[in-house]
Motif scaffolding. Structure first.
Motif, short mmCIF file in Angstrom:
data_model
loop_
_atom_site.label_atom_id
_atom_site.label_comp_id
_atom_site.label_asym_id
_atom_site.label_seq_id
_atom_site.Cartn_x
_atom_site.Cartn_y
_atom_site.Cartn_z
N ILE A 83 0.86 -1.25 0.22
CA ILE A 83 0.09 -0.16 -0.10
C ILE A 83 0.93 1.19 0.03
CG2 ILE A 83 -1.74 1.36 1.29
CD1 ILE A 83 -2.65 -1.40 2.34
N LYS A 105 2.69 -2.94 4.17
CA LYS A 105 2.21 -4.22 3.80
C LYS A 105 0.75 -4.24 3.56
CE LYS A 105 2.37 -8.94 5.91
NZ LYS A 105 3.16 -9.76 6.61
N GLY A 106 0.00 -4.81 2.41
CA GLY A 106 -1.36 -5.05 2.25
C GLY A 106 -1.82 -6.21 2.87
N SER A 107 -3.19 -6.06 2.95
CA SER A 107 -3.90 -7.33 3.52
C SER A 107 -3.84 -8.47 2.75
CB SER A 107 -5.04 -7.03 4.07
OG SER A 107 -5.77 -6.49 2.76
N ASN A 108 -3.66 -8.38 1.26
CA ASN A 108 -3.75 -9.37 0.22
C ASN A 108 -2.02 -9.72 0.23
OD1 ASN A 108 -3.19 -7.06 -1.00
ND2 ASN A 108 -4.11 -7.72 -2.78
N ASN A 109 -1.36 -9.21 0.87
CA ASN A 109 0.26 -9.71 0.75
C ASN A 109 0.51 -10.90 1.35
OD1 ASN A 109 3.15 -8.81 2.37
ND2 ASN A 109 2.97 -9.24 0.21
N ASN A 110 0.28 -11.96 0.30
CA ASN A 110 0.69 -13.49 0.88
C ASN A 110 1.77 -14.16 -0.05
OD1 ASN A 110 -0.59 -13.62 -1.62
ND2 ASN A 110 -2.59 -14.59 -0.83
N SER A 201 8.80 -7.80 4.06
CA SER A 201 7.84 -6.95 5.07
C SER A 201 8.13 -7.74 6.35
CB SER A 201 6.45 -7.16 4.81
OG SER A 201 6.20 -8.23 4.37
N GLY A 207 5.18 -2.02 10.77
CA GLY A 207 4.62 -2.21 9.72
C GLY A 207 4.80 -1.36 8.20
N SER A 208 5.60 -0.48 8.28
CA SER A 208 5.82 0.40 6.87
C SER A 208 7.12 0.83 7.01
CB SER A 208 4.78 1.36 6.66
OG SER A 208 4.76 2.46 7.72
#
Ligand SMILES: *[C@@H]1O[C@H](CO)[C@@H](O)[C@H](O)[C@H]1NC(C)=O
Ligand SMILES: *[C@@H]1O[C@H](CO)[C@@H](O)[C@H](O)[C@H]1NC(C)=O
Ligand SMILES: *[C@@H]1O[C@H](CO)[C@@H](O)[C@H](O)[C@H]1NC(C)=O
Ligand SMILES: *[C@@H]1O[C@H](CO)[C@@H](O)[C@H](O)[C@H]1NC(C)=O
Ligand SMILES: *[C@@H]1O[C@H](CO)[C@@H](O)[C@H](O)[C@H]1NC(C)=O
Ligand SMILES: *[C@@H]1O[C@H](CO)[C@@H](O)[C@H](O)[C@H]1NC(C)=O
Ligand SMILES: *[C@@H]1O[C@H](CO)[C@@H](O)[C@H](O)[C@H]1NC(C)=O
Ligand SMILES: *[C@@H]1O[C@H](CO)[C@@H](O)[C@H](O)[C@H]1NC(C)=O
Ligand SMILES: *[C@@H]1O[C@H](CO)[C@@H](O)[C@H](O)[C@H]1NC(C)=O
Ligand SMILES: *[C@@H]1O[C@H](CO)[C@@H](O)[C@H](O)[C@H]1NC(C)=O
Length: 646
Positions: A83, A105-110, A201, A207-208
């Motif tokens: 993000i 880090k985005g929530s869909n970062n897998n 990450s 977190g950023s």
């Protein structure tokens, strides 16, 4: 009489050969020409600076903005679902760089490795070649791990070069600058590439991370750090211009208060440089600042013609007479910064930046086109005179120039005549400078054909101009420039404007040189060819001519010699002829038996050179042998520009 004869030829159209003109060039009696004559005009328009000549490859490297063009994330894309957000931290990188890029880090970062980051697409592409790229970026935040920096294809994701940069540990508050180098092993097949920076990450504490001043340079001209793009410098250098007028143009004026050109905000470390809303729809970085301009002049042997801000904005705002003094003082400070000894306040600042040796400024232009946007009345009433008096009191040697022409001003002031016209408009001004009193001296700081011939012979401002110079217009410019050369020493010099246009993002066409991110596309226009021919065959002393066989026009000329090489030189252009023009040139006192004749022409009067297109200017070189009387006979086609040189 002459006119009638011409119209008879047109009506019957029977002759394939026009009137033969015999021209005698005297041995003496002319005038020394200006040492400058042909030069360059530069301002950041058309992304000719940021995104062009300035070699920085990262677009929007420091997220700088203004109330006119707010900070944004143009040029950036997230990698692996990161993000990206613009943020103003309580502790920015510097006062001039208040906004920075937050990468979270985005929530869909897998993805398996937890790698996230961002990609920058450059100035509508990045050229990748097997050469050394030098970069840096600044980071704030807590991170343990590596940064991966790479040049990669946006289409195939192929990685051309990569560098691992180790984070210096779990930092929280301070900004840290990291440097890196990239060395691609091969060229990318196109410029659709990005600079990509990623990090793991999993190594983040909060977190950023925050990024700013993200930079990447290819090799630059003369290997200057923070330097200029080599292929564009070469295209300029081939013209052998003698001066550089900078930093504008409209850009020196500023769109509106308070955005005047503050030279002091364009020097020093990049992180201390302020951006500024340019006159041309984008925020400019001042990466090419005052010192870069001076290095440019030094590297190319150019006489600086320094334009200074003079109390007038393009928004029609004007500084009142009673408030003007601080701005005049600022100009004197600027001149001291450039010319003062290291023991002066501003000279010592320059010395502290690594430039102890003063530069020399001989020409200063007060503002730009002050006849426009509500500037004229105050320019005449007090602005010009106030600057003129202050500058000449301290620097009596300087030529101080008005930003317009025909203004009643101090006799010693020079002027700047800008001319944007039609082809016929330029040709009809062949005599313009004949009328000018010998006491007047003028620069022609902006010369360009911008509109096709039309019945009223006028330029329709606001309607689109052609994208590229075209042959008939370039020939017409040549006619006008020959008119100037005949009038040395009234003329300081001439320059085409604008010089550059990035064809992916621009505000004004036509330009002398057009380009994009791919250096093999850099295109020298038809006008570039004309200027090169005239500029590189320099007359140092022009010589009077007498002639028989017809009026001036359709053949236009100037004659003289170069006292450094001993060559006799005859320059000519043909415009509006129904046939080839036979010419005989007789240089008095010249014993040369052979002369070289270079003729530029084109198959199509409307043809243009453009990026990726064919060369439309034909260059023909003939060797001409003198006749029994010692004269040179040749013939020039319609719409040609030629130089005969012994
Ligand atoms: C960040 O700072 C700039 C420059 O001072 C300002 O124009 C902008 O509004 C600020 N943005 C935020 C989100 O505060
Ligand atoms: C670059 O590649 C991307 C991804 O394939 C594409 O969307 C974009 O249009 C390309 N840009 C240019 C200038 O070709
Ligand atoms: C630069 O100089 C101008 C005029 O003297 C001044 O207003 C401005 O604050 C200066 N900029 C900086 C960053 O000091
Ligand atoms: C020459 O300069 C005078 C003022 O010194 C001015 O009135 C006149 O208009 C100028 N002529 C041209 C052609 O620029
Ligand atoms: C060129 O010829 C055209 C057509 O005869 C004429 O309208 C125009 O005025 C001429 N231009 C010049 C500069 O003589
Ligand atoms: C030289 O300059 C004088 C004015 O000083 C002018 O009358 C003359 O025409 C010029 N000669 C040439 C060849 O340009
Ligand atoms: C040119 O010079 C020749 C002699 O060299 C002379 O016969 C002729 O009349 C001259 N023509 C003109 C137009 O001056
Ligand atoms: C000659 O040049 C003029 C422009 O100067 C152009 O309009 C005309 O078509 C040309 N004539 C010929 C016969 O090529
Ligand atoms: C060149 O363009 C002009 C309009 O710009 C047009 O009138 C003329 O016919 C064109 N000439 C040729 C030879 O295509
Ligand atoms: C003429 O051209 C030839 C071949 O390019 C060159 O060698 C010669 O020096 C030139 N002569 C002059 C006077 O420029």
């Amino acid at each position: 009489m002459g006119k009638m004869w011409h119209s008879i030829l047109v009506v019957f159209g029977v002759l394939s050969v026009g009137n033969a003109i015999t021209i005698n060039v005297s041995q003496n009696g002319g005038n020394k020409t200006s040492p400058l004559q042909y030069g360059l005009m530069f301002e950041d328009i058309n992304h000719g600076g940021d995104g062009g000549l300035y070699a920085e490859l990262v677009r929007n490297r420091a997220f700088q903005g203004s109330t006119v063009y707010p900070a944004n994330l143009d040029g950036y894309e997230p990698v692996n679902g990161a993000i990206l957000a613009l943020q103003n931290l309580s502790k920015p990188l510097s006062p001039s760089m208040p906004s920075s890029l937050n990468v979270a880090k985005g929530s869909n970062n897998n993805n398996n490795h937890g790698l996230i980051g961002f990609a920058n697409e450059g100035w509508w592409g990045i050229e990748v070649k097997p050469q050394k790229y030098a970069g840096s970026f600044c980071v704030q935040g807590a991170y343990e791990g590596d940064f991966d920096v790479s040049l990669q294809s946006k289409i195939t994701q192929e990685v051309f070069a990569t560098a691992k940069v180790k984070s210096s540990g779990a930092q929280h508050k301070d900004w840290i600058q990291y440097k890196y180098e990239l060395l691609p092993k091969k060229s990318a097949s196109n410029t659709n590439n990005t600079l990509t920076i990623t990090f793991d990450s999993k190594g983040l504490k909060d977190g950023s991370l925050n990024f700013n001043l993200i930079s990447l340079f290819p090799p630059t001209y003369n290997n200057r750090p923070n330097g200029l793009r080599i292929d564009l410098v070469e295209a300029m250098a081939e013209l052998e211009g003698k001066f550089l007028r900078f930093p504008g143009g409209s850009d020196v004026e500023g769109v509106q208060a308070p955005y005047w050109y503050k030279w002091n905000e364009t020097v020093g470390d990049l992180k201390d440089r302020y951006s500024r809303p340019s006159a041309w729809t984008y925020e400019e970085s001042n990466g090419i600042g005052l010192i870069e301009y001076m290095n440019w002049c030094d590297d190319m042997g150019l006489e600086p013609i320094l334009a200074v801000w003079d109390g007038h904005y393009l928004s029609n705002e004007v500084i009142s007479e009673s408030d003007l003094q601080p701005y005049i003082d600022d100009t004197l400070n600027q001149l001291e910064f450039l010319m003062g000894g290291p023991d002066t306040p501003y000279g010592s600042w320059r010395a502290s930046l690594g430039y102890p040796k003063p530069w020399q400024i001989n020409y200063v232009e007060i503002g730009n086109e002050d006849n426009l946007y509500g500037g004229l009345e105050t320019y005449i009433a007090y602005r010009f005179q106030a600057y003129y008096d202050a500058i000449t009191a301290k620097y009596p040697h300087m030529t101080v120039m008005e930003s317009l022409t025909g203004m009643p001003g101090p006799a010693a002031a020079a002027s700047d005549y800008h001319q944007y016209s039609t082809p016929d408009g330029f040709v009809s001004q062949f005599n313009y400078f004949d009328q000018m009193p010998v006491t007047n001296r003028t620069l022609n700081g902006e010369v360009a054909t911008v509109y096709p011939n039309n019945p009223s012979n006028s330029v329709a401002w606001g309607s689109p101009f052609p994208l590229y110079p075209w042959w008939i217009g370039s020939v017409a410019e040549a006619v006008f420039l020959l008119g100037e050369e005949r009038n040395s020493p009234k003329i300081i010099g001439a320059s085409y404007a604008p010089m550059f246009r990035n064809i992916n993002n621009w505000q004004w066409s036509p330009t002398l040189i057009a380009f994009d991110a791919d250096s093999s596309h850099t295109s020298r226009s038809t006008s570039w060819h004309v200027i090169k021919l005239l500029s590189t065959n320099k007359i140092t002393q022009n010589l009077p001519t007498t002639w028989s066989g017809g009026d001036i026009g359709p053949l236009y000329w100037v004659a003289g010699r170069n006292d450094n090489t001993g060559s006799n030189i005859f320059k000519a252009a043909v415009y509006n002829s129904t046939s080839d023009v036979p010419v005989t040139v007789n240089f008095a006192g010249c014993n040369a038996k052979i002369a070289n004749l270079t003729i530029l022409s084109s198959d199509d009067p409307n043809a243009s050179n453009y990026p990726g297109g064919p060369e439309v200017v034909k260059t023909e070189i003939q060797s001409v042998t003198a006749n029994a009387q010692g004269a040179f006979e040749f013939s020039l086609p319609n719409l040609s520009v030629a130089v005969l040189k012994t």
